[in-house]
Every structure is written in C-alpha cells, then in structure tokens.
Design a protein around this motif. Structure first.
Motif, PDB file in Angstrom:
ATOM      1  N   ALA A  22       7.129  15.347 -11.006  1.00 36.95           N
ATOM      2  CA  ALA A  22       6.111  15.790 -10.048  1.00 36.95           C
ATOM      3  C   ALA A  22       6.166  14.885  -8.824  1.00 36.95           C
ATOM      4  CB  ALA A  22       4.728  15.722 -10.683  1.00 36.95           C
ATOM      5  N   SER A  23       6.014  15.487  -7.653  1.00 34.94           N
ATOM      6  CA  SER A  23       6.138  14.750  -6.402  1.00 34.94           C
ATOM      7  C   SER A  23       5.113  15.223  -5.388  1.00 34.94           C
ATOM      8  CB  SER A  23       7.546  14.964  -5.829  1.00 34.94           C
ATOM      9  OG  SER A  23       7.698  14.345  -4.574  1.00 34.94           O
ATOM     10  N   GLN A  24       4.637  14.280  -4.593  1.00 40.76           N
ATOM     11  CA  GLN A  24       3.756  14.661  -3.489  1.00 40.76           C
ATOM     12  C   GLN A  24       4.558  14.999  -2.243  1.00 40.76           C
ATOM     13  OE1 GLN A  24       1.207  11.256  -3.284  1.00 40.76           O
ATOM     14  NE2 GLN A  24       2.481  10.179  -1.805  1.00 40.76           N
ATOM     15  N   THR A  25       5.873  14.786  -2.267  1.00 38.27           N
ATOM     16  CA  THR A  25       6.732  15.143  -1.149  1.00 38.27           C
ATOM     17  C   THR A  25       6.767  16.672  -1.024  1.00 38.27           C
ATOM     18  OG1 THR A  25       8.075  13.182  -1.533  1.00 38.27           O
ATOM     19  CG2 THR A  25       9.033  14.912  -0.152  1.00 38.27           C
ATOM     20  N   ALA A  26       6.572  17.160   0.174  1.00 42.90           N
ATOM     21  CA  ALA A  26       6.521  18.607   0.410  1.00 42.90           C
ATOM     22  C   ALA A  26       7.820  19.099   1.037  1.00 42.90           C
ATOM     23  CB  ALA A  26       5.341  18.952   1.309  1.00 42.90           C
ATOM     24  N   PHE A  27       8.243  20.282   0.625  1.00 39.47           N
ATOM     25  CA  PHE A  27       9.401  20.959   1.181  1.00 39.47           C
ATOM     26  C   PHE A  27       8.987  22.374   1.546  1.00 39.47           C
ATOM     27  CE2 PHE A  27      11.192  17.762  -1.649  1.00 39.47           C
ATOM     28  CZ  PHE A  27      12.225  17.228  -0.901  1.00 39.47           C
ATOM     29  N   SER A  28       9.656  22.946   2.531  1.00 43.73           N
ATOM     30  CA  SER A  28       9.413  24.355   2.849  1.00 43.73           C
ATOM     31  C   SER A  28      10.148  25.213   1.821  1.00 43.73           C
ATOM     32  CB  SER A  28       9.912  24.687   4.254  1.00 43.73           C
ATOM     33  OG  SER A  28      11.331  24.674   4.284  1.00 43.73           O
ATOM     34  N   THR A  29       9.780  26.456   1.715  1.00 44.33           N
ATOM     35  CA  THR A  29      10.452  27.370   0.787  1.00 44.33           C
ATOM     36  C   THR A  29      11.940  27.453   1.107  1.00 44.33           C
ATOM     37  OG1 THR A  29       8.419  28.636   0.493  1.00 44.33           O
ATOM     38  CG2 THR A  29      10.480  29.742  -0.105  1.00 44.33           C
ATOM     39  N   ASP A  30      12.288  27.464   2.393  1.00 45.21           N
ATOM     40  CA  ASP A  30      13.689  27.553   2.800  1.00 45.21           C
ATOM     41  C   ASP A  30      14.497  26.320   2.394  1.00 45.21           C
ATOM     42  OD1 ASP A  30      13.254  30.041   3.925  1.00 45.21           O
ATOM     43  OD2 ASP A  30      12.988  29.259   5.959  1.00 45.21           O
ATOM     44  N   GLN A  31      13.852  25.168   2.240  1.00 44.19           N
ATOM     45  CA  GLN A  31      14.556  23.934   1.882  1.00 44.19           C
ATOM     46  C   GLN A  31      14.839  23.818   0.387  1.00 44.19           C
ATOM     47  OE1 GLN A  31      11.547  21.304   3.693  1.00 44.19           O
ATOM     48  NE2 GLN A  31      13.250  20.315   4.776  1.00 44.19           N
ATOM     49  N   LEU A  32      14.158  24.577  -0.443  1.00 45.70           N
ATOM     50  CA  LEU A  32      14.229  24.377  -1.890  1.00 45.70           C
ATOM     51  C   LEU A  32      15.640  24.479  -2.454  1.00 45.70           C
ATOM     52  CD1 LEU A  32      11.023  26.250  -3.131  1.00 45.70           C
ATOM     53  CD2 LEU A  32      11.310  23.806  -2.658  1.00 45.70           C
ATOM     54  N   THR A  33      16.430  25.434  -2.005  1.00 43.08           N
ATOM     55  CA  THR A  33      17.772  25.618  -2.577  1.00 43.08           C
ATOM     56  C   THR A  33      18.746  24.540  -2.130  1.00 43.08           C
ATOM     57  OG1 THR A  33      18.409  27.133  -0.806  1.00 43.08           O
ATOM     58  CG2 THR A  33      17.548  28.117  -2.836  1.00 43.08           C
ATOM     59  N   THR A  34      18.448  23.858  -1.037  1.00 50.16           N
ATOM     60  CA  THR A  34      19.394  22.888  -0.491  1.00 50.16           C
ATOM     61  C   THR A  34      18.968  21.435  -0.707  1.00 50.16           C
ATOM     62  OG1 THR A  34      18.349  23.004   1.691  1.00 50.16           O
ATOM     63  CG2 THR A  34      20.203  24.511   1.272  1.00 50.16           C
ATOM     64  N   ILE A  35      18.021  21.197  -1.610  1.00 50.11           N
ATOM     65  CA  ILE A  35      17.604  19.813  -1.867  1.00 50.11           C
ATOM     66  C   ILE A  35      18.799  19.029  -2.397  1.00 50.11           C
ATOM     67  CG2 ILE A  35      16.170  18.335  -3.336  1.00 50.11           C
ATOM     68  CD1 ILE A  35      13.977  20.477  -3.088  1.00 50.11           C
ATOM     69  N   SER A  36      19.098  17.916  -1.743  1.00 53.54           N
ATOM     70  CA  SER A  36      20.260  17.098  -2.083  1.00 53.54           C
ATOM     71  C   SER A  36      19.836  15.911  -2.947  1.00 53.54           C
ATOM     72  CB  SER A  36      20.916  16.575  -0.798  1.00 53.54           C
ATOM     73  OG  SER A  36      20.025  15.684  -0.139  1.00 53.54           O
ATOM     74  N   ASP A  37      20.849  15.219  -3.481  1.00 58.11           N
ATOM     75  CA  ASP A  37      20.575  14.009  -4.261  1.00 58.11           C
ATOM     76  C   ASP A  37      19.811  12.986  -3.432  1.00 58.11           C
ATOM     77  OD1 ASP A  37      21.851  15.027  -6.499  1.00 58.11           O
ATOM     78  OD2 ASP A  37      23.741  13.995  -6.098  1.00 58.11           O
ATOM     79  N   SER A  38      20.172  12.843  -2.158  1.00 56.92           N
ATOM     80  CA  SER A  38      19.491  11.843  -1.317  1.00 56.92           C
ATOM     81  C   SER A  38      18.053  12.251  -1.025  1.00 56.92           C
ATOM     82  CB  SER A  38      20.263  11.581  -0.025  1.00 56.92           C
ATOM     83  OG  SER A  38      20.324  12.744   0.767  1.00 56.92           O
ATOM     84  N   GLN A  39      17.800  13.548  -0.840  1.00 61.57           N
ATOM     85  CA  GLN A  39      16.417  13.990  -0.632  1.00 61.57           C
ATOM     86  C   GLN A  39      15.582  13.742  -1.883  1.00 61.57           C
ATOM     87  OE1 GLN A  39      17.678  17.939   0.749  1.00 61.57           O
ATOM     88  NE2 GLN A  39      16.176  17.701   2.399  1.00 61.57           N
ATOM     89  N   TYR A  40      16.158  14.013  -3.049  1.00 60.46           N
ATOM     90  CA  TYR A  40      15.452  13.732  -4.293  1.00 60.46           C
ATOM     91  C   TYR A  40      15.217  12.229  -4.437  1.00 60.46           C
ATOM     92  CZ  TYR A  40      14.536  12.950  -9.205  1.00 60.46           C
ATOM     93  OH  TYR A  40      13.982  12.505 -10.386  1.00 60.46           O
ATOM     94  N   ALA A  41      16.234  11.429  -4.135  1.00 60.99           N
ATOM     95  CA  ALA A  41      16.105   9.972  -4.256  1.00 60.99           C
ATOM     96  C   ALA A  41      14.999   9.436  -3.346  1.00 60.99           C
ATOM     97  CB  ALA A  41      17.434   9.294  -3.931  1.00 60.99           C
TER      98      ALA A  41
END
Length: 115
Positions: free
Chosen positions: A34-53
């Motif tokens: 669970a994360s408080q970091t927000a992403f747009s719907t369009d960003q969900l498929t392209t989440i990278s390892d660095s964004q997750y980190a």
C-alpha cells in the motif's frame, strides 16, 4: 456510483504473462504494498522499478485466495492487517508484486482511502 479502484497490469506483468504462456516462467504473487504515492490511470501500466522504488511503502499486505476463473481471469484477495503502521496515511496505490518483486499490477484508488 463510480468504482472505488482501477486495476491495470503493468508492462512487466504482461511480460511475465507472456513468459508463462510460453512455459518459460510461472507467475507467482509475493505480496501487495500500500502506498500514498498517487499515479494517474494512464501511468499504471508503465510503472517502472525506479518509480516503485521511489514510491512510499506504507504497509505490506498478503495476497490470498488466488483463483483462476473459467474465462482466465485471475481473482484474489488482499489483506492489510494493520500491523507495522507507524502513522496514518491516505491509500492512493496498491502495488501487486510478483516474481523477483516486479510490479505485476497497480491498483489506483479512485476515491483515496484514509488508513
């Protein structure tokens, strides 16, 4: 009434599915984060390892009751037990992790949840 969550399989998730279909690898779910970091719907498929980190990791959860439906849809439950939380947060994103802790899917809270 709108849906509370939007779920998208990431590009890494699609790659894992393709490998599983060609019998190169089995897809295993390891945990949800669970994360408080927000992403747009369009960003969900392209989440990278660095964004997750770089995203906040407020709480780990278990993935349980995994079931493959006749239409090849995978359904499961995510359990956040309330342990090991140091402070309140607003749930914006849930990362579903699979093999090698890759982000298989991202779940966006369309109505952020206070935790």
């Amino acid at each position: 009434m709108s849906e509370k969550f939007t779920t998208k399989i990431t590009n890494d998730g699609v790659n894992l599915i393709n490998q599983a279909l060609t019998a190169q690898k089995q897809v295993k779910f390891s945990k949800a984060v669970a994360s408080q970091t927000a992403f747009s719907t369009d960003q969900l498929t392209t989440i990278s390892d660095s964004q997750y980190a770089n995203a906040s990791k407020n709480q780990d959860g278990a993935i349980t009751n995994i079931e493959i439906k006749p239409d090849n849809t995978v359904v499961f439950e995510i359990l956040f037990d309330g342990q090991k939380i140091n402070y309140d947060y607003t749930l914006n994103t849930i990362f579903v992790l699979s093999n090698e802790n890759k982000v298989f899917a991202a779940i966006k809270a369309n109505q952020p949840q206070y935790m």
